[in-house]
Each structure stands twice: as structure tokens, then as C-alpha cells.
Design an enzyme around this catalytic site. Structure first.
Site, PDB file in Angstrom:
ATOM      1  N   SER A   1       0.807  -1.215   0.000  1.00  0.00           N
ATOM      2  CA  SER A   1       0.000   0.000   0.000  1.00  0.00           C
ATOM      3  C   SER A   1       0.841   1.267   0.000  1.00  0.00           C
ATOM      4  O   SER A   1       0.397   2.313  -0.476  1.00  0.00           O
ATOM      5  CB  SER A   1      -0.939   0.002   1.208  1.00  0.00           C
ATOM      6  OG  SER A   1      -0.206  -0.118   2.422  1.00  0.00           O
TER       7      SER A   1
ATOM      8  N   ASP B   1      -5.079   6.745  10.037  1.00  0.00           N
ATOM      9  CA  ASP B   1      -4.840   5.391  10.538  1.00  0.00           C
ATOM     10  C   ASP B   1      -3.482   5.254  11.231  1.00  0.00           C
ATOM     11  O   ASP B   1      -3.201   4.247  11.873  1.00  0.00           O
ATOM     12  CB  ASP B   1      -4.970   4.358   9.417  1.00  0.00           C
ATOM     13  CG  ASP B   1      -3.972   4.556   8.273  1.00  0.00           C
ATOM     14  OD1 ASP B   1      -3.030   5.366   8.410  1.00  0.00           O
ATOM     15  OD2 ASP B   1      -4.130   3.891   7.230  1.00  0.00           O
TER      16      ASP B   1
ATOM     17  N   HIS C   1      -0.244   4.884   7.245  1.00  0.00           N
ATOM     18  CA  HIS C   1       0.099   5.339   5.900  1.00  0.00           C
ATOM     19  C   HIS C   1       0.374   6.846   5.890  1.00  0.00           C
ATOM     20  O   HIS C   1      -0.368   7.611   6.510  1.00  0.00           O
ATOM     21  CB  HIS C   1      -1.044   5.028   4.929  1.00  0.00           C
ATOM     22  CG  HIS C   1      -1.339   3.576   4.811  1.00  0.00           C
ATOM     23  ND1 HIS C   1      -2.278   2.946   5.610  1.00  0.00           N
ATOM     24  CD2 HIS C   1      -0.819   2.618   4.003  1.00  0.00           C
ATOM     25  CE1 HIS C   1      -2.325   1.670   5.295  1.00  0.00           C
ATOM     26  NE2 HIS C   1      -1.448   1.442   4.327  1.00  0.00           N
TER      27      HIS C   1
END
Length: 225
Positions: A44, A196, A199
Site C-alpha cells: 500500500s 490510521d 500510511h
């Protein structure tokens, strides 16, 4: 009209010379005209999770390199949630014949899931072996484990990247998250991260790109043209 006035004995050598000249131009021009193609294999962090497409790692790195005058095309081969095992499973078909170099940014999800470092090492070894067999230069982006898995886990995991870079002649970057660390607290800077806490946001990605950019330039310099 000019050619039609020439005798055949004169035109034939001229035509032969023209064909040879065109062939030479066709043969040498791709080395100058085509950009260097780099595959960014990752999770990601490479894919650009949670960000508009133009703010992810690959487009920001592409823009950073273009700003330095580099003629390069980056391919986004990031898959959210991917582990080193996932990267190994798709590296063969991801490295199409037009790819000139490889960036490997994998291992973060292995660490988050507590996967045995020996398994992650074996998978990354497989990826680097594929690149070596194709004579592709590689930039390996380092990852480090937190201390909550214990000292033995951290020692084993953190050693994977420098060991493999040395063993396969790959370039090695500093850990991906190092530019985002708050020096006072030793934690990731909250203003550089998404909600979060895992990231980076667009500003965080920009800091990572600025830190990794020179390493990518060094990778491009290793591409045989």
C-alpha cells in the site's frame, strides 16, 4: 519529381544509401528516445493507499525525477496488503521485457503480521534472484520492525535488508519511514500521517520521495542502455 529525372544507374546507389541511413537511425534512436522504465513492486505504501492518484508515491516520485531532468517511466506495481510472499508470486509476470530496473518496497505487512523473518527473507531472496537472472539493477527499500515483537525478532527482521542488498549487489535505501520520524518523540510525526497512523499523507509521501529520490537516481545510473 527530382528522382524521376535521374537515370536508374544514379538513383539505385542513392536509394541504397538512403535505406542504410534510415536503418541506422532506427537502430540507434530508441536508446535516446525511450525513457528508462522502472517497476515499483510494493504494498500500500507504493500503491498510494488513501490518497488521490496524483499524490501517491509513484506519481510523486515520477514528478520529482522529472524535475531533475530524468527521462523515466515508473510503473506502479503496489498492491495494498501485499506481503513479501505476494510480491514473489507476481514478480515474474510483472517484470515485462520493457522493464529496465526494479524498486522493491515490501516487508511492512510481514512485520505487522508477525510473520517469521526467515520467511520474509526467503521471499525477498526469491524476488532479487529473479531480478538478478534478468540482469536488472534493484533498489531495495529497507524496513525495520518495532520492539514489541521482542529483541530477537527485531534483530532478525532488520538484518534482512542489508544482508540481501550486499548479497545481490542491490542498492539499499534507509528505512522507508525514517524521514517521517519525529526526532523528539521517536514516533511517526502525526502531521505526516493519515488518520490510521500507518500510511503517510501527501506531505509525508513528499518527504519520503525527497529522501529516496537520490537513491532512485543512482538506480537509473546503473541501467545499461
Amino acid at each position: 519529381m527530382f528522382n524521376s529525372l535521374l537515370p536508374l544507374s544514379t538513383y539505385a546507389p542513392l536509394r541504397a544509401f538512403r535505406n542504410v541511413a534510415v536503418a541506422i537511425i532506427v537502430l540507434i534512436s530508441p536508446a535516446w528516445a525511450e525513457p528508462v522504465t522502472v517497476l515499483a513492486l510494493g504494498d500500500s505504501l507504493t500503491e498510494g493507499y488513501g490518497l488521490p492518484p496524483e499524490q501517491g508515491f509513484v506519481p510523486q516520485m515520477q514528478a520529482w525525477l522529472a524535475g531533475t531532468g530524468a527521462d523515466v517511466a515508473l510503473i506502479n506495481a503496489g498492491v495494498s496488503g501485499d506481503t513479501t510472499a505476494g510480491g514473489l508470486s507476481r514478480v515474474e509476470w510483472s517484470l515485462t521485457p520493457g522493464v529496465d530496473a526494479l524498486i522493491v518496497n515490501l516487508g511492512g505487512n510481514d512485520m505487522l503480521r508477525g510473520i517469521d523473518p526467515a520467511e520474509a527473507r526467503a521471499n525477498l531472496t526469491g524476488i532479487l534472484a529473479v531480478a538478478k537472472a534478468r540482469d536488472l539493477p534493484v533498489l531495495l527499500v529497507a524496513q525495520t520492525a518495532p520492539g514489541n515483537y521482542g529483541a530477537d525478532y527485531k534483530t532478525a527482521f532488520d538484518a534482512i535488508y542489508p544482508d540481501l542488498a550486499a548479497g545481490y549487489g542491490a542498492l539499499l535505501s534507509d528505512p522507508y519511514f525514517l524521514p517521517l520520524m519525529d526526532r523528539a518523540s521517536g514516533l511517526l510525526a502525526s502531521d505526516m500521517m493519515q488518520a490510521d497512523g500507518i500510511h503517510p499523507n501527501a506531505d509525508g509521501v513528499a518527504k519520503v520521495v525527497a529522501a529516496l529520490g537520490p537513491k532512485v537516481q543512482a538506480l537509473l545510473a546503473q541501467v545499461a542502455r
